[in-house]
Motif scaffolding. Structure first.
Motif, mmCIF file in Angstrom:
data_model
loop_
_atom_site.group_PDB
_atom_site.id
_atom_site.type_symbol
_atom_site.label_atom_id
_atom_site.label_comp_id
_atom_site.label_asym_id
_atom_site.label_seq_id
_atom_site.Cartn_x
_atom_site.Cartn_y
_atom_site.Cartn_z
ATOM 1 N N ALA A 1 0.777 -1.143 -0.016
ATOM 2 C CA ALA A 1 -0.122 0.122 -0.042
ATOM 3 C C ALA A 1 1.090 1.215 0.105
ATOM 4 O O ALA A 1 2.044 1.128 0.197
ATOM 5 N N THR A 2 0.352 2.373 -0.334
ATOM 6 C CA THR A 2 1.073 3.630 -0.180
ATOM 7 C C THR A 2 0.390 4.339 1.060
ATOM 8 O O THR A 2 -0.809 4.688 0.867
ATOM 9 N N ILE A 3 1.093 4.685 2.095
ATOM 10 C CA ILE A 3 0.586 5.440 3.111
ATOM 11 C C ILE A 3 1.126 6.812 3.076
ATOM 12 O O ILE A 3 2.236 6.819 3.090
ATOM 13 N N ASN A 4 0.087 7.766 2.998
ATOM 14 C CA ASN A 4 0.679 9.019 3.090
ATOM 15 C C ASN A 4 1.764 9.536 1.765
ATOM 16 O O ASN A 4 2.704 10.257 2.273
ATOM 17 N N GLY A 5 1.299 8.946 0.742
ATOM 18 C CA GLY A 5 2.511 9.047 -0.196
ATOM 19 C C GLY A 5 3.557 8.268 -0.127
ATOM 20 O O GLY A 5 4.636 8.439 -1.117
ATOM 21 N N LYS A 6 3.889 7.185 0.982
ATOM 22 C CA LYS A 6 5.041 6.333 0.980
ATOM 23 C C LYS A 6 4.724 5.033 0.757
ATOM 24 O O LYS A 6 3.599 4.464 1.389
ATOM 25 N N PRO A 7 5.359 4.204 -0.208
ATOM 26 C CA PRO A 7 5.033 2.983 -0.582
ATOM 27 C C PRO A 7 5.616 1.958 0.719
ATOM 28 O O PRO A 7 6.686 2.344 1.159
ATOM 29 N N ILE A 8 4.821 1.015 0.872
ATOM 30 C CA ILE A 8 5.212 -0.153 1.996
ATOM 31 C C ILE A 8 4.689 -1.383 1.749
ATOM 32 O O ILE A 8 3.513 -1.578 1.318
ATOM 33 N N THR A 9 5.451 -2.205 2.065
ATOM 34 C CA THR A 9 4.856 -3.598 1.902
ATOM 35 C C THR A 9 4.734 -4.336 3.470
ATOM 36 O O THR A 9 5.855 -4.258 4.294
ATOM 37 N N LEU A 10 3.855 -4.822 3.604
ATOM 38 C CA LEU A 10 3.563 -5.471 4.837
ATOM 39 C C LEU A 10 3.609 -6.978 4.666
ATOM 40 O O LEU A 10 2.866 -7.565 3.765
ATOM 41 N N ILE A 11 4.295 -7.609 5.529
ATOM 42 C CA ILE A 11 4.577 -9.234 5.550
ATOM 43 C C ILE A 11 3.887 -9.916 6.423
ATOM 44 O O ILE A 11 3.345 -10.941 6.450
ATOM 45 N N SER A 12 3.436 -9.000 7.861
ATOM 46 C CA SER A 12 2.818 -9.711 8.976
ATOM 47 C C SER A 12 2.400 -8.567 9.813
ATOM 48 O O SER A 12 2.793 -7.304 9.478
ATOM 49 N N LYS A 13 1.829 -8.555 10.738
ATOM 50 C CA LYS A 13 1.494 -7.671 11.867
ATOM 51 C C LYS A 13 2.293 -6.933 12.251
ATOM 52 O O LYS A 13 2.142 -5.871 12.891
ATOM 53 N N LEU A 14 3.653 -7.382 12.327
ATOM 54 C CA LEU A 14 4.821 -6.629 12.888
ATOM 55 C C LEU A 14 4.879 -5.578 12.391
ATOM 56 O O LEU A 14 5.717 -4.576 12.664
ATOM 57 N N ASP A 15 4.752 -5.496 10.889
ATOM 58 C CA ASP A 15 4.734 -4.201 10.049
ATOM 59 C C ASP A 15 3.754 -2.902 10.366
ATOM 60 O O ASP A 15 4.047 -2.137 9.976
#
Length: 350
Positions: free
Chosen positions: A74-88
């Motif tokens: 997803a892109t959060i406030n313009g910043k791309p991020i990949t989530l592998i688990s809830k730790l992210d």
């Protein structure tokens, strides 16, 4: 809070999985005039309490009826991020918490997968499908089909089954919320059930209880739902107060301690709450005194709180406290000390 989740058609695979795992006994051992039908309040309570809880990721998807499945991007406030688990989740919260006065935006890289409240996994291909799931969730809330996730039942739990003549037909030992949900939604119209009390449960306020009847289960639900409602109200208040404070300058309108209003001690000071969690006191008459910088945070439990921290031995250090929000408007925020309700503070917008 325990969140709201919609009821959809139960998956065939879930039924097969449940049937293979449950313990069952078919011997008839008696009658029970207190057995419940599949349309009873008790049946509804247990079904709702057993739904899949999708509330942990509400800050991301805004939908307590669905649980996001990993991996996803997803892109959060313009910043791309990949989530592998809830730790992210912590990385996402750090991005969202960078500023207090911005509108957080979440744009998913579709397709994504979610698990619904009936434990069915669904592939969501686009924003339109995602919005449909959210609308279904809102409809479920309006229809009183929302989940009760503020009570955690301790398993195993034994369900006794009966026919319409109240003769026992067997017993089912359920080992998980998913199995309990499958049992409750799989009851036929001519099947009755009774819970083999006592059972144990934990409420969202941390209280561990033993439940000895259907009525006590209803009471426990009422207690924890009220607690969750109070938490929701406090969270809404905290969000609104943070929006009022952030990026704005105030003056001390009143500061009552020891029965004395000491607002005049701060008549020459402006108090600014920045959008990055700093609080800056500035003497607007005597620039030699400079600025005094501290920090603030807004949080909530069943009340909304504003924590103000200044270094000791400064001109404004007396304002340092854990404050409870008493009242607020767009121009005035009144607070009382968390430890001494007689100590109050009011900020008025400049």
């Amino acid at each position: 809070m325990k969140t709201l989740k919609f009821i959809s058609a139960i998956a065939i695979t879930a039924i097969l999985s449940f049937t293979s795992c449950q313990s069952e006994e078919s011997t008839e051992v008696g009658t029970n005039p207190n057995a419940n039908s599949s349309t009873s309040t008790t049946a509804s309570n247990y079904e709702r309490a057993a739904m899949n809880d999708g509330s942990d990721d509400d800050f991301l998807d805004g939908n307590s009826c669905t649980e996001l499945l990993f991996p996803l991007s997803a892109t959060i406030n313009g910043k791309p991020i990949t989530l592998i688990s809830k730790l992210d989740f912590s990385a996402v919260l750090n991005i969202m918490g960078e500023f207090n006065d911005d509108n957080d935006t979440v744009i998913f890289d579709f397709p994504i997968s979610v698990k619904t409240s009936n434990y069915t996994e669904v592939v969501v291909n686009n924003q339109a499908e995602f919005n449909t799931l959210k609308q279904q969730c809102e409809t479920a809330e309006q229809q009183g089909k929302d989940a009760i996730s503020c009570i955690d039942i301790q398993f195993p739990v034994t369900m006794l089954t009966y026919n319409v003549t109240l003769e026992q037909t067997g017993s089912v030992v359920v080992q998980s919320e998913k199995q309990l949900y499958t049992f409750m939604t799989g009851l036929d119209g001519d099947e009755l059930f009774a819970v083999n009390y006592p059972i144990s449960a934990t409420l969202s306020n941390g209280t561990s209880i033993q439940i000895k009847s259907d009525a006590e289960f209803q009471d426990a639900i009422s207690e924890c739902v009220q607690f969750e409602d109070e938490k929701d109200d406090a969270a809404n208040t905290a969000a609104e107060v943070e929006a009022i404070l952030s990026g704005t300058k105030f003056k001390v309108e009143t500061f009552i301690t020891g029965g004395v209003n000491k607002a005049n001690d701060y008549a020459n000071w402006s108090i600014e709450f920045t959008n990055d969690s700093k609080i800056v006191a500035k003497n607007i008459i005597n620039s030699v005194l400079g600025e005094i910088e501290g920090t603030y945070s807004v949080s909530s439990e069943t009340d909304a709180f504003v924590n103000i921290s200044f270094a000791n031995n400064t001109a404004v250090s007396a304002l340092k406290n854990d404050w409870i929000v008493s009242t607020y408007s767009n121009t005035l925020v009144t607070l009382k000390s968390k430890t001494d309700a007689s100590v109050t503070l009011a900020f008025k917008k400049l």
